[in-house]
Design a protein around this motif. Structure first.
Motif, mmCIF file in Angstrom:
data_model
loop_
_atom_site.group_PDB
_atom_site.id
_atom_site.type_symbol
_atom_site.label_atom_id
_atom_site.label_comp_id
_atom_site.label_asym_id
_atom_site.label_seq_id
_atom_site.Cartn_x
_atom_site.Cartn_y
_atom_site.Cartn_z
ATOM 1 N N ASP A 128 50.018 -2.020 -13.087
ATOM 2 C CA ASP A 128 49.576 -2.743 -14.281
ATOM 3 C C ASP A 128 48.131 -3.222 -14.164
ATOM 4 O O ASP A 128 47.550 -3.650 -15.154
ATOM 5 C CB ASP A 128 50.556 -3.840 -14.709
ATOM 6 C CG ASP A 128 50.793 -4.878 -13.658
ATOM 7 O OD1 ASP A 128 50.063 -4.872 -12.665
ATOM 8 O OD2 ASP A 128 51.703 -5.689 -13.831
ATOM 9 N N TYR A 131 46.190 -1.419 -16.748
ATOM 10 C CA TYR A 131 46.108 -1.971 -18.099
ATOM 11 C C TYR A 131 44.939 -2.925 -18.198
ATOM 12 O O TYR A 131 44.201 -2.954 -19.172
ATOM 13 C CB TYR A 131 47.376 -2.734 -18.480
ATOM 14 C CG TYR A 131 48.600 -1.900 -18.426
ATOM 15 C CD1 TYR A 131 48.733 -0.794 -19.246
ATOM 16 C CD2 TYR A 131 49.628 -2.206 -17.551
ATOM 17 C CE1 TYR A 131 49.866 -0.012 -19.196
ATOM 18 C CE2 TYR A 131 50.762 -1.437 -17.500
ATOM 19 C CZ TYR A 131 50.874 -0.342 -18.318
ATOM 20 O OH TYR A 131 51.985 0.427 -18.274
ATOM 21 N N SER A 217 57.111 -4.238 -14.628
ATOM 22 C CA SER A 217 55.846 -4.412 -13.904
ATOM 23 C C SER A 217 56.144 -4.723 -12.436
ATOM 24 O O SER A 217 57.088 -5.433 -12.147
ATOM 25 C CB SER A 217 55.086 -5.575 -14.546
ATOM 26 O OG SER A 217 53.947 -5.880 -13.810
ATOM 27 N N ARG A 239 48.353 -2.927 -24.731
ATOM 28 C CA ARG A 239 47.948 -3.483 -23.432
ATOM 29 C C ARG A 239 49.137 -3.753 -22.507
ATOM 30 O O ARG A 239 48.963 -4.276 -21.418
ATOM 31 C CB ARG A 239 47.113 -4.773 -23.588
ATOM 32 C CG ARG A 239 45.764 -4.499 -24.203
ATOM 33 C CD ARG A 239 44.904 -5.746 -24.221
ATOM 34 N NE ARG A 239 45.321 -6.640 -25.285
ATOM 35 C CZ ARG A 239 44.787 -7.827 -25.510
ATOM 36 N NH1 ARG A 239 43.822 -8.284 -24.741
ATOM 37 N NH2 ARG A 239 45.207 -8.581 -26.497
ATOM 38 N N ASN A 240 50.361 -3.433 -22.976
ATOM 39 C CA ASN A 240 51.533 -3.557 -22.119
ATOM 40 C C ASN A 240 52.042 -2.201 -21.653
ATOM 41 O O ASN A 240 52.774 -2.124 -20.671
ATOM 42 C CB ASN A 240 52.653 -4.305 -22.844
ATOM 43 C CG ASN A 240 52.385 -5.788 -22.920
ATOM 44 O OD1 ASN A 240 52.434 -6.474 -21.903
ATOM 45 N ND2 ASN A 240 52.055 -6.292 -24.095
ATOM 46 N N ILE A 241 51.693 -1.159 -22.380
ATOM 47 C CA ILE A 241 52.079 0.203 -22.026
ATOM 48 C C ILE A 241 50.847 1.067 -22.242
ATOM 49 O O ILE A 241 50.086 0.857 -23.192
ATOM 50 C CB ILE A 241 53.229 0.729 -22.918
ATOM 51 C CG1 ILE A 241 54.404 -0.258 -22.927
ATOM 52 C CG2 ILE A 241 53.684 2.096 -22.442
ATOM 53 C CD1 ILE A 241 55.670 0.311 -23.517
#
Lengths: 341, 341
Positions: A128, A131, A217, A239-241
């Motif tokens: 992550d 991201y 995550s 912004r999460n995937i």
């Protein structure tokens, strides 16, 4: 009796009768007048051709995906090219169809280490942090002057028309609940945040966008499990995937599939899954079979006029122009320019 | 190997493994904890049961539509009750399926005066003045104080969290490109415009909303030709077409239909059309067959918490809460409380 219809989203209204009133051009009529130089070719190495098993009537089902270019591509797009070159998806299937959300494909046995298909060599590990990296892209761009920014809550209809600004650097949408502003960049819808010296930007989850399935995550997904959006834009996923592209042709073969009845819309039986015959990089196909697509430059005049007309419909069907549009309701025009099959 | 997935939009993530992290409750977990008194029953005279012909495997296809109540209903909802009581739609069909836009049903022969089915007696004529009327509904409500309104374009992340305000009178979404603000009212998503003394409000085109097909203005449609949204919210239609309800169960039977290949997604042959067996007001069905639905009050505490959690996802899957949500990405929770069939 006049044919009853509702206004077209993506195609021009056909002439139905002598009674059709004259009016301003529709968004699609504006696009049709773009100069050839405003269309930008998409490189063959950015196109994936996905061939599903034929439908029950034997009709072929094929979709074309455009991979997102730098600076948004990050490690995932390289992984997807590696997987496609290894023919990794061939014989796997559509595993999940959740209404108003996503269609997902990959290895149905991914959960079972003994049964799961081995991933090819050379995939880059992601986390992550990637991201964060996406959100930290800094653009050498003059920040929007504060005098141009949204000023006040005492918004009037004429002020709202300015929510969609046609600034020198492209089309900006001011009112976005998910970002300080949204903007088209090189053919892609993006969310944006300003600080005093830089612009942070990221691609956003509009209809047809393709992203990377993942677990919890810090697992950020390898790129082997992909999904596309088939409903209202799930912008909370931004912004999460990782977003890696968009379906630019044939999404109806995915969006019209029967919805899965398991949790999250997963299919519950092997029979329900639609087999993937192949997923190929267009650049690996014989040149006569390579599809060729172009997008309308989002930095040129016609796109600005198109976006403005999406926000203020004045073609004959409309009574009240909205005075604004959300970025996912301004789909970037795309066209196939060579028919390969 | 953990199951690869992407976060659920409308159902809670299932427990996949021992590794699942603990976190804040998801939006659906919040809804599951609502007190019984926060659920509001929908009157049977506001429900339409639409039965399509069974699918190719003989499986039944049924959808339930909730009609919009006053003050939004205007003349169209009365017309729809008249049409349903006359069994007017029985034997007609789905005539149009346009990807990422709408499914439309009615009389395929509506264009042909000799072939068109006669409308029942008692329909009220409508015109685009009725849209104006909708936009002119004045509510006896304290306007949002100007100190609470969006203030400035120099928006920071913390300021953006306030885009979704939980004011005393309900959940308000500030950043809406199509309205000064949007707000839930008695279970429905609405767009709103303020002047110094009053609030103008209108229902908006989210996924699943049902509207009235029409020709060119001043034709505003009778209610005989209806559509539902099966893609990204086409909010540019707000105030241009009358909204009369929403599909609250079974939309997958409409959204997964094959897309029409004619202009605007109309089916080109009679064989493609899905026959409508019947459309009935639930209040006209035998009481044992009447479906019973409730919606979560949009003016009570649980809905406010749910909306806030949709805007700021903190359940385990998420890394970056969005800090906002658009009104169509906060679907009003609905549930069936009695199984009639």
């Amino acid at each position: 009796m006049k044919k009853l219809l509702i206004a077209a989203a993506l195609v021009a209204a056909p002439a139905l009768s002598q009674e059709e009133p004259q009016g301003q051009p529709s968004p699609n009529e504006i696009v049709a007048q773009a100069a050839p130089s405003e269309w930008v070719a998409i490189p063959a190495q950015d196109l994936l051709v996905m061939t599903l098993a034929p439908d029950r009537d034997g009709k072929p089902r094929r979709a074309v995906i455009q991979l997102i270019p730098p600076p948004f591509s990050q490690p995932w797009v390289a992984n997807i090219r590696t997987l496609a070159k290894a023919h990794w998806w061939d014989g796997l299937g559509i595993v999940r169809v959740q209404d108003n959300y996503v269609v997902q494909w990959g290895d149905p046995e991914a959960e079972d280490e003994a049964q799961a298909r081995a991933l090819p060599e050379g995939l880059v590990a992601t986390s992550d942090d990637d991201y964060t990296q996406v959100a930290e892209i800094l653009l050498r761009e003059t920040p929007v002057p504060s005098s141009k920014r949204r000023k006040s809550g005492t918004t009037t209809a004429s002020a709202r028309e300015k929510d969609l600004d046609l600034v020198a650097t492209g089309v900006v949408v001011r009112a976005d609940p998910y970002a300080q502003f949204s903007k088209f960049r090189a053919g892609w819808p993006t969310g944006n945040a300003l600080d005093e010296i830089s612009v942070h930007t990221w691609p956003v989850h509009c209809y047809g966008m393709v992203g990377v399935g993942r677990g919890y995550s810090p697992d950020a997904g390898s790129g082997a499990e992909l999904y596309t959006v088939i409903g209202h834009a799930p912008r909370h996923l931004d912004r999460n995937i990782a977003l890696v592209g968009r379906v630019i042709e044939g999404i109806e073969h995915l969006s019209s599939l029967p919805r899965g009845t398991g949790p999250l819309g997963f299919y519950e039986t092997a029979e329900e899954r639609v087999p993937i015959e192949s997923i190929r990089l267009a650049s690996e196909l014989p040149s006569a079979e390579q599809p060729v697509f172009e997008y309308l430059s989002t930095e040129r005049e016609t796109f600005a006029r198109y976006a403005e007309s999406r926000a203020n419909r004045r073609d004959p069907f409309f009574i009240v122009p909205a005075g604004g549009a959300d970025i996912c309701n301004i789909p970037v025009p795309l066209r196939r320019v060579a028919q390969a099959d």
